[in-house]
Design an enzyme around this catalytic site. Structure first.
Site, PDB file in Angstrom:
ATOM      1  CE  LYS A 186      95.252  89.924  80.014  1.00 50.07           C
ATOM      2  NZ  LYS A 186      95.787  89.498  81.330  1.00 50.07           N
ATOM      3  CB  SER A 225      98.909  89.415  84.377  1.00 53.01           C
ATOM      4  OG  SER A 225      99.826  88.539  83.772  1.00 53.01           O
ATOM      5  CB  SER A 261      99.473  88.662  80.342  1.00 54.46           C
ATOM      6  OG  SER A 261      98.418  88.638  81.285  1.00 54.46           O
TER       7      SER A 261
END
Lengths: 472, 102
Positions: free
Chosen positions: A80, A179, A155
């Site tokens: 990420k 997330s 996210s």
């Protein structure tokens, strides 16, 4: 039918390498080709590591000489884009950091590299991790590999979509409140949230420092457990990390049944707004756990709607403080580059922390946080795990986040309480609604990662819900 | 607590506290949205928290310290520290003026 290279788990990759069925270089080249083919559409990767093949060649030489000596040797991983990586631009999907090349490396990525993993690229996310859709990314939304008209969640939506689209066997995400678990649920892959403080936050671009927890996303429970064994542990660069010893979680997946395991099914989590079919799948999962020998009882916790309020207050407050450091002097662009969502969060936090309002909002939220923690403690006196849905619905359609300033908070209603209390939890596929994957979560008390993994592993081994979309 | 209304003037003030600039469109939008968000978070007033301590962190750790000694392994070199700065001068960051002569 023999599996294709992109369909292999970590264990299967290592078996294949040991038998010399393929090389690390062939594996990386195969995945890069898939990324070339699908990424323009799905918008999963923001940056591809230009040195991935070179790195693969080096590892092939090591393996030829000494065999496999490291737990993630030659394993491709997607990261990420809020983990700082010294050799790769790190943006947190924000314009403000669009050309930022970190001055140092995050502890998590350093540990992954030391374990032999190959970082294949950096994945899209909600900008600054502010959201549950990836729609707030300044570089465009990621699409759900199961249905390109739908959102991947967020996210960590880029990382979960990368695993679902079989562009990598494993990826790293971060959770502040759901997330990892929520996008894992919407993309139909395994997403794991360690106990707060089990995995170092050093070098993760901060959102809410009191709940931020890095966690892996994988094709199966074993791989998530293996990556957790690598990244967990005390870090002298993060004072909130626990000194408790780290277990080799992946070696403890030896349960055949669930005899003696006590599971609480939280009745308040089967909320009114929940999709009826999702609710049925959760109840089916409870029945399945029972059939494996577990005791499943209904338990009661504080209505999760209060967690929306607690989380919104604490998260906005911590965001306003954490993002104050972005002044454009030492690195990156100035504060005018913050897009609307970041401004909205910083400002609401600034307001609730300002003189006259701090007690009514921030301190009140911290007191309710105590209540949430205490209630979990009570339940865990009698139960090993708590079962619930991750998300009340299947993946929503594109554009769903645009109108609601608390979209993420509402979507994450079922994952917020455990994050606020710093517990450990896993998101596991449990069936399909409208051809979209649905997931349960299994949550345990702090530092009981082993219980979560071993029960999740039995559930996964005895069901066939872990599937992957046909991308054509 | 009485229902709280966030005006556009409030938004402007909050923006200046947060060192942000807001457009007139954002001023209007945020005043509406903040008012609604406060409505949601006000649900907490329904919960009795009298006598309940606040939880700032959930690690159970206390007084985590390290020896007060310079650890060069955790330091950035001057070159690394300056590597991303837009403006530097003789090994220093150049910062915008914050004190203005009137």
């Amino acid at each position: 039918m023999t599996k294709k290279l992109h369909q292999l788990s970590i264990k299967e990759i290592h078996q294949g390498l040991e038998k010399k069925e393929f090389t690390v270089q062939e594996l990386i080249e195969h995945l890069l080709k898939r990324i070339d083919k699908y990424n323009p559409d799905l918008n999963i990767f923001l940056t591809i590591n230009p040195n991935a093949i070179k790195h693969a060649q080096e590892i092939d030489k090591q393996i030829a000489k000494e065999g496999i000596t490291k737990p993630l040797q030659g394993i491709p991983i997607a990261i990420k884009d809020n983990f700082l990586t010294k050799d790769l631009v790190t943006t947190a999907s924000s314009k403000l950091l669009k050309r930022y090349l970190p001055q140092y490396e995050s502890t998590v990525t350093q540990k992954l590299r030391d374990a032999g993993a190959i970082i294949i690229g950096k994945t899209n996310m909600d900008a600054w991790a502010h959201g549950s859709s990836t729609e707030t990314s300044d570089f465009g939304s990621t699409l759900n590999p199961w249905d390109k008209g739908r959102l991947p969640g967020g996210s960590s939506g880029g990382s979960t979509a990368a695993v679902a689209a079989e562009l990598v066997p494993v990826a790293m995400g971060t959770e502040t409140a759901g997330s990892v678990r929520q996008p894992a649920a919407w993309c139909g892959v395994v997403g794991f949230k360690p106990t707060y403080g089990r995995v170092s936050r050093y070098g993760c671009i901060a959102m809410a420092s009191s709940t931020d927890s890095p966690g892996p996303i994988a094709r199966n429970v074993h791989d998530a457990a293996l990556v957790t064994s690598v990244i967990a542990g005390q870090d002298k660069y993060d004072a909130t990390t626990s000194p408790l010893p780290v277990k080799k979680y992946h070696t403890q997946l030896n349960r055949q049944d669930l005899k003696g395991v006590k599971v609480g099914l939280v009745k308040e989590y089967l909320i009114d707004g929940m999709d009826k079919q999702v609710k049925k799948l959760v109840l089916d999962a409870a029945e399945h756990l029972k059939s494996l020998g577990a005791q499943v009882d209904e338990v009661s916790l504080l209505d999760p709607k209060y967690s929306i309020s607690v989380y919104t207050i604490l998260q906005r407050a911590e965001v306003s403080s954490n993002l104050a450091r972005f002044d454009g002097v030492r690195y990156a662009q100035d504060r005018q580059s913050f897009s609307e969502e970041a401004k909205r969060r910083i400002m609401l936090g600034t307001y609730t922390l300002s003189a006259g309002y701090r007690d009514a909002y921030y301190k009140k939220a911290l007191a309710v946080r105590t209540k949430i923690v205490n209630e979990f403690d009570q339940v865990f006196k009698k139960y090993d795990l708590i079962l619930g849905a991750v998300s009340p619905t299947p993946a929503l359609k594109k554009g769903a986040s645009a109108k609601n300033p608390l979209f993420g908070e509402m979507q994450d209603v079922l994952v917020e309480p455990s994050s606020i209390a710093g517990l450990t939890s896993i998101s596991l596929p449990c069936g399909f609604v409208d051809k979209m994957p649905i997931a349960i979560q299994l949550t345990a008390k702090q530092f009981n990662e082993s219980t979560v993994f071993s029960v999740a592993d039995v559930y996964q081994q005895t069901t066939d819900f872990q599937q992957f979309p046909d991308l054509k | 607590m009485a229902k709280k209304q966030i005006t556009q003037a409030d938004v402007e003030k909050i923006a200046s506290l947060a060192n942000l600039k807001v457009t007139s469109r954002e001023k209007k939008l945020f005043s509406e949205q903040f008012t609604k968000s406060l409505d949601v978070i006000d649900q907490l007033q329904e919960i009795d928290t009298k006598g309940i301590k606040t939880t700032h962190q959930v690690t159970g750790l206390k007084n985590v310290t390290r020896e007060d000694k310079i650890d060069e392994t955790r330091m950035l070199s001057q070159k690394e520290a300056l590597s991303q700065a837009k403006k530097t001068h003789k090994g220093f960051f150049v910062v915008p003026a914050v004190i203005h002569k009137s």
